[in-house]
Motif scaffolding. Structure first.
Motif, mmCIF file in Angstrom:
data_model
loop_
_atom_site.group_PDB
_atom_site.id
_atom_site.type_symbol
_atom_site.label_atom_id
_atom_site.label_comp_id
_atom_site.label_asym_id
_atom_site.label_seq_id
_atom_site.Cartn_x
_atom_site.Cartn_y
_atom_site.Cartn_z
ATOM 1 N N THR A 112 31.363 59.567 102.004
ATOM 2 C CA THR A 112 30.718 58.307 101.663
ATOM 3 C C THR A 112 29.338 58.165 102.298
ATOM 4 N N ALA B 190 38.544 57.652 99.846
ATOM 5 C CA ALA B 190 37.172 57.152 99.717
ATOM 6 C C ALA B 190 36.692 57.185 98.282
ATOM 7 N N GLN B 191 36.997 58.282 97.575
ATOM 8 C CA GLN B 191 36.496 58.470 96.210
ATOM 9 C C GLN B 191 37.640 58.971 95.320
ATOM 10 N N TYR C 1 36.519 60.753 105.315
ATOM 11 C CA TYR C 1 36.067 59.564 104.587
ATOM 12 C C TYR C 1 34.575 59.348 104.827
ATOM 13 N N ARG D 147 36.123 48.791 103.785
ATOM 14 C CA ARG D 147 37.121 48.660 102.713
ATOM 15 C C ARG D 147 38.434 49.361 103.056
#
Length: 520
Positions: A65, A409-410, A61, A21
């Protein structure tokens, strides 16, 4: 119907097929065909100000994750700029994929004066990654990338470099369905011998490393039955450090070494027990079980009486025996007393931040005293926290770009950077990246005037301090000049509230706390 595109499409299509992504990187003359296809792919590209920053961001990242981080560079200086970041991922077993162009087919090692030509680019990357793979046609890319991603989950996760000749990237390719994600079989583990060892033990100890995160639930179940848990720094947060049998991430301390020798069974899960964790020799233990996905780890640094290759989650589903924990309190007190010897200003900084920030905060540290003397020992992590820290390679400059990678990432999760001024200046240009992205990142810089740890080591060896007391720019003013917020904290106690407020803004905030000297 077949569609004629370039080899750049084969790279991008293959990443999409593996669920990628986000990618981090910088475009350059030789990788432009990848950028042709990124905008329509659904993959978000994050441009950093240096390829090393892209590598650290991909590493951060990946750590939050649990899946791979991907970076894209150009050839030559682009990919070599990322080498230190890839070496960091290698040392800490982090799955990152670096994609770069390579010399055209037939020119490798020919010294023909090609732009960005390196004597042996693939060899340079193979030396710091798990492997460097060069393809010779675009048709190879879907299967090669699928195999790389399968490898990240089926063996010890370490960085991989993929080199695509520039003429392959720019040449014609007939688009076809990308290779599907590959599956793998989990190595079956016979846990009977492990169960027998626990049945005979009276004072067992679990040492949980970064490779034990997949077995966190099983480790917590053993803790609930009275098995104390000591973690490495990369394992910090696998167990709530407020748990009655948690011994924290203080494995480097002499008291923790004594605990290892006093236990009658040590179960080391997903850790190499290296010098970067223990800061010295490995203590001897009465009986040792080692569990790791990588068979090369099973006797490294500490010989195993029972080596187990395979899935730690499966191996630890083994016992409901309850253990007496009266001795654990003494172990905890001894470890805390050793940690307090390093407290300096670090304890107050961690207590202020831990008290004010959400329970699931990600802390991106660095090879800074505030991290290894501070966050490691004095921030009591819950299982929701995560520390990003370059343990093995001990690089400087990791924290800021790693924080960016974690926040990408979040985005819903609170992320802060916390490190020293020496580390900050290695990658301070990535503060521009965070500002451009409008990330609500508190970046807390503890300014003690330079390279304090190295200064102390010089003094301890009778060497006159040199090149360690550094000129100090006005970092908060620099942050404001970039377009972010910049604040000077007046005390350690003020840091928590300042950081909590910075999480609510629409841009990063550099918060500087100036302290006197090293560990003063």
């Amino acid at each position: 119907m077949a569609e004629a595109v370039t080899g750049g499409a084969a790279v991008v299509d293959s990443l999409v097929a593996q669920g990628v992504r986000h990618v981090f990187g910088i475009p350059g003359t030789h990788n432009l065909e990848i950028y042709r296809y990124l905008p329509s792919s659904g993959i978000r590209h994050v441009v950093t100000r240096h390829e090393q920053g892209a590598g650290y961001a991909a590493d951060g990242y990946a750590r939050v994750t649990g899946g791979p981080g991907v970076l894209i560079t150009t050839s030559g200086p682009g990919i070599t700029n990322a080498i230190t970041a890839l070496a960091t991922s290698y040392a800490d077993s982090v799955p990152t994929l670096a994609i770069s162009p390579g010399p055209p087919r037939g020119t490798v090692g020919k010294d023909v004066g090609w732009l960005h030509e390196l004597k042996n680019q693939q060899g340079a990357l193979d030396a710091v990654c798990d492997r460097s793979i060069r393809v010779e046609s675009a048709d190879e890319l879907p299967e090669v990338i699928a195999e790389i991603f399968a490898g990240f989950t089926s063996r010890r996760p370490r960085p991989v470099h993929l080199e695509v000749p520039v003429d392959v990237l720019e040449g014609e390719w007939v688009r076809r369905p990308a290779a599907a994600a590959q599956t793998f079989e989990v190595v079956q583990v016979d846990s009977a011998e492990i169960a027998a060892a626990f049945a005979q033990a009276r004072r067992p100890l679990i040492i949980a490393g970064g490779g034990a995160r997949g077995a966190a639930a099983e480790i917590r179940a053993l803790a609930a039955n009275g098995v104390p848990v000591l973690t490495t720094v990369n394992g910090k947060g696998i167990i709530d450090e407020r748990d009655p049998v948690a011994l924290g991430a203080s494995i480097r301390l002499p008291a923790a070494h004594r605990v290892i020798t006093e236990a009658d069974l040590v179960v080391a899960v997903g850790t190499e027990l290296g010098d970067s964790d223990l800061w010295g020799g490995v203590p001897q233990a009465a009986k040792v079980i080692r569990i790791d996905i990588d068979p090369a780890q099973l006797h490294k640094n500490l010989q195993a009486d029972l080596p187990i290759t395979g899935d730690a989650q499966q191996a630890l589903q083994l016992t409901t025996k309850r253990f007496d924990t009266t001795h654990v309190t003494e172990w905890q007190k001894a470890i805390r007393a050793d940690a307090d010897l390093d407290a300096g200003p670090w304890a107050a900084i961690q207590e202020s931040l831990a008290g004010a920030l959400p329970a699931d905060t990600v802390i991106a540290g660095d090879s800074s005293q505030v991290t290894y003397y501070g966050t490691v020992h004095f921030w009591p992590f819950t299982t929701a926290n995560r520390l990003l820290y370059p343990t093995g390679y001990a690089t400087l400059g990791y924290g800021l770009p790693a924080a960016i990678g974690a926040k990408i990432a979040q985005p819903e999760r609170p992320v802060i950077g916390l490190f020293g001024d020496g580390a900050a200046m290695f990658t301070i240009q990535e503060f521009v990246t965070a500002t451009e992205l409008r990330l609500p990142l508190p970046i807390i810089v503890i300014n003690n005037g330079g390279y304090a740890e190295i200064r102390e080591q010089m003094v301890d060896r009778g060497i006159a301090p040199q090149a360690v007391d550094l000129y100090q720019p006005d970092l908060p003013a620099m942050a404001r000049a970039i377009g972010a917020h910049g604040i000077e904290a007046t005390s350690a106690a003020a840091l928590g509230d300042l950081a909590a407020e910075a999480l609510t803004t629409d841009r990063p905030t550099l918060i500087q706390l100036t302290i006197s000297g090293s560990r003063a």
